[in-house]
Design an enzyme around this catalytic site. Structure first.
Site, PDB file in Angstrom:
ATOM      1  CE1 TYR A  31      -0.949   5.418 -10.083  1.00 55.64           C
ATOM      2  CE2 TYR A  31      -2.793   6.698 -10.023  1.00 55.64           C
ATOM      3  CZ  TYR A  31      -1.932   5.873  -9.531  1.00 55.64           C
ATOM      4  OH  TYR A  31      -1.833   5.672  -8.302  1.00 55.64           O
ATOM      5  CE  LYS A 146      -0.331   9.101  -8.343  1.00 56.50           C
ATOM      6  NZ  LYS A 146      -0.749   8.292  -7.224  1.00 56.50           N
ATOM      7  CD  GLU A 178       2.959   4.742   0.315  1.00 58.39           C
ATOM      8  OE1 GLU A 178       2.749   5.733  -0.131  1.00 58.39           O
ATOM      9  OE2 GLU A 178       3.498   3.873  -0.868  1.00 58.39           O
ATOM     10  CG  LEU A 202       3.522   8.268  -4.428  1.00 56.24           C
ATOM     11  CD1 LEU A 202       4.253   7.741  -5.946  1.00 56.24           C
ATOM     12  CD2 LEU A 202       2.077   8.595  -4.830  1.00 56.24           C
TER      13      LEU A 202
HETATM   14  C1  PLP Z   1       0.540   4.587  -2.586  1.00 55.61           C
HETATM   15  C2  PLP Z   1      -0.020   6.201  -2.659  1.00 55.61           C
HETATM   16  N1  PLP Z   1       0.813   6.597  -1.467  1.00 55.61           N
HETATM   17  C3  PLP Z   1       0.424   8.068  -1.259  1.00 55.61           C
HETATM   18  C4  PLP Z   1      -0.499   8.882  -2.033  1.00 55.61           C
HETATM   19  C5  PLP Z   1      -0.808  10.266  -1.837  1.00 55.61           C
HETATM   20  O1  PLP Z   1      -0.083  10.938  -2.678  1.00 55.61           O
HETATM   21  P1  PLP Z   1      -0.535  12.471  -3.221  1.00 55.61           P
HETATM   22  O2  PLP Z   1      -0.837  13.336  -1.776  1.00 55.61           O
HETATM   23  O3  PLP Z   1       0.311  12.984  -4.029  1.00 55.61           O
HETATM   24  O4  PLP Z   1      -2.179  12.232  -3.691  1.00 55.61           O
HETATM   25  C6  PLP Z   1      -1.160   7.873  -3.189  1.00 55.61           C
HETATM   26  C7  PLP Z   1      -1.973   8.948  -3.728  1.00 55.61           C
HETATM   27  O5  PLP Z   1      -2.875   8.111  -4.901  1.00 55.61           O
HETATM   28  C8  PLP Z   1      -1.116   6.664  -3.410  1.00 55.61           C
HETATM   29  O6  PLP Z   1      -1.518   6.055  -4.258  1.00 55.61           O
END
Ligand code: PLP
Length: 278
Positions: A31, A146, A178, A202
């Site tokens: 996603y 993701k 994270e 991620l």
């Molecule tokens: C596990 C995880 N890490 C980091 C992020 C942050 O990513 P982004 O800045 O692309 O929203 C997300 C966003 O949903 C996430 O699910």
């Protein structure tokens, strides 16, 4: 609400997803979530690239990702969000086929769903900061993809909410990786530190934007693991995500970060981020 489902723009209540869908059976899908400011997609190319990479890692190549820009535009249009703040959600699964672990044949089409919903940010959290809790990182070793397999994230986040916190932040091998739906960064003696891009986090788009802003603003930045034992020495901490942008962390479990107020580097980055969005 009008959504996109397998080639059609239809009311959300008319979407019918098969119980044989591999997203339902195996969480076999990926996603993306993209922020829309005043009807404009933010950092769209980075999101499309990440989506292509996630699909590639699941061996679901060959989709024309160009269509997603057009789908997002039409969804904003259909739902009268062309001048609004919104979120675009896109999910692609390996399609519906009788349940067996092996991939279905090439003839099985993927399932594609996309929706646009209005989004109201929470400025007071960005101004005042939030509480986080630390949790063991029990996720698999491919957090860089993701995927919709988010159960550890869901369980950890619920624990955060139950404890009156805004996010649960994972600790793997003693290091802060994270959050359940955000990246994490801290400031030590004027230097921003965030976990290295690897299979354990991620590659957040907001994280990438913040690293760009650090370069522009001459804020030293280092992609390096922060160990939990060193966290109390951090002057500032922040959560980075599409929805929460740059959100200061004011409290970790039961202790306060610095003086409990957003620090100068966090504020500088927030201002630069706002300018970029505007
Ligand atoms: C596990 C995880 N890490 C980091 C992020 C942050 O990513 P982004 O800045 O692309 O929203 C997300 C966003 O949903 C996430 O699910």
């Amino acid at each position: 609400m009008i959504v996109y489902f397998n080639g059609q723009f239809i009311p959300k209540e008319n979407v019918g997803i098969s119980p044989d869908d591999r997203g339902f059976l195996f969480a076999d899908g990926v996603y993306e979530v993209i922020r829309v400011y005043h009807g404009q997609l933010f950092q769209a190319d980075r999101h499309w690239q990440r989506l292509a990479r996630s699909l590639g890692e699941l061996r679901m190549d060959g989709l024309d990702l160009e269509i997603f820009g057009q789908i997002a535009g039409r969804l904003l249009d259909e739902n009268h969000l062309d001048n609004s703040d919104a979120l675009i959600y896109i999910q692609i699964t390996r399609g519906a086929a009788p349940r067996q672990h092996a991939f279905p044949g090439q003839e099985t089409p993927v399932t594609i769903y996309a929706a646009a919903s209005p989004f109201t940010p929470s400025p007071e959290k960005m101004e005042r900061g939030v509480k986080i809790i630390l949790m063991p990182d029990i996720r698999w070793a491919r957090c860089d993809i993701k995927t919709v397999a988010l159960l550890p994230n869901v369980l950890a986040y619920q624990q955060a909410r139950d404890g009156g916190a805004e996010e649960a932040v994972f600790v793997r091998d003693g290091a802060i990786t994270e959050g359940t739906h955000s990246n994490f960064a801290a400031v030590f003696a004027g230097q921003l530190v965030t976990y290295p891009q690897s299979h354990y986090i991620l590659a957040g788009i907001t994280r990438a934007v913040v690293l760009d802003l650090c370069r522009e603003l001459n804020i030293p930045a280092n992609e390096f693991p922060i160990f939990e034992k060193d966290l109390p020495h951090a002057d500032e901490m922040m959560l980075l995500s599409t929805a929460s942008e740059i959100t200061p962390v004011a409290q970790v479990d039961h202790w306060q970060v610095g003086n409990g107020k957003p620090g100068p580097i966090t504020q500088k980055l927030q201002q630069a981020f706002r300018k970029l969005v505007d």
